[in-house]
Scaffold this motif. Structure first.
Motif, short mmCIF file in Angstrom:
data_model
loop_
_atom_site.label_atom_id
_atom_site.label_comp_id
_atom_site.label_asym_id
_atom_site.label_seq_id
_atom_site.Cartn_x
_atom_site.Cartn_y
_atom_site.Cartn_z
N ARG A 169 0.81 -1.23 0.00
CA ARG A 169 0.00 0.00 0.00
C ARG A 169 0.84 1.27 0.00
NH1 ARG A 169 -2.44 -0.52 5.99
NH2 ARG A 169 -0.47 -0.16 7.05
N ASP A 170 2.06 1.22 0.51
CA ASP A 170 2.93 2.39 0.48
C ASP A 170 3.70 2.48 -0.84
OD1 ASP A 170 2.14 3.19 3.01
OD2 ASP A 170 3.71 2.01 3.99
N THR A 171 3.74 1.41 -1.60
CA THR A 171 4.48 1.39 -2.86
C THR A 171 3.69 2.07 -3.98
OG1 THR A 171 5.48 -0.69 -2.19
CG2 THR A 171 5.64 -0.11 -4.51
N PHE A 172 2.42 1.70 -4.14
CA PHE A 172 1.57 2.41 -5.09
C PHE A 172 0.17 2.52 -4.52
CE2 PHE A 172 1.55 -1.99 -6.39
CZ PHE A 172 0.26 -2.26 -6.79
N SER A 173 -0.54 3.53 -4.95
CA SER A 173 -1.76 3.94 -4.26
C SER A 173 -2.94 2.98 -4.44
CB SER A 173 -2.17 5.34 -4.73
OG SER A 173 -2.35 5.35 -6.12
N TYR A 174 -2.98 2.22 -5.48
CA TYR A 174 -4.13 1.35 -5.72
C TYR A 174 -3.86 -0.11 -5.37
CZ TYR A 174 -6.10 5.31 -8.18
OH TYR A 174 -6.59 6.54 -8.49
N SER A 175 -2.85 -0.39 -4.61
CA SER A 175 -2.48 -1.78 -4.34
C SER A 175 -3.55 -2.53 -3.54
CB SER A 175 -1.15 -1.86 -3.61
OG SER A 175 -1.27 -1.30 -2.32
#
Length: 58
Positions: free
Chosen positions: A24-30
């Motif tokens: 979730r911190d890597t990309f917003s729609y994970s």
């Protein structure tokens, strides 16, 4: 020998939810992607369980 994939699909559901939370911190729609994939695995698990249940009734 016929196999039952219910448990496999359930574990894949759990792993996709964990993966969505982990990224979730890597990309917003994970989390949305993880939930969507998890939902597909959950439906597959339910289908597999129902298919096995009908097979044992007949």
């Amino acid at each position: 020998m016929k196999r039952n994939y219910t448990l496999l699909f359930y574990f894949l559901f759990v792993l996709s939810m964990i993966g969505g939370l982990a990224l979730r911190d890597t990309f917003s729609y994970s989390m949305m992607v993880g939930s969507g994939i998890g939902l597909i695995f959950l439906f597959c698990s339910a289908y597999s369980a129902e298919k096995k249940k009908k097979k044992h009734v007949n």
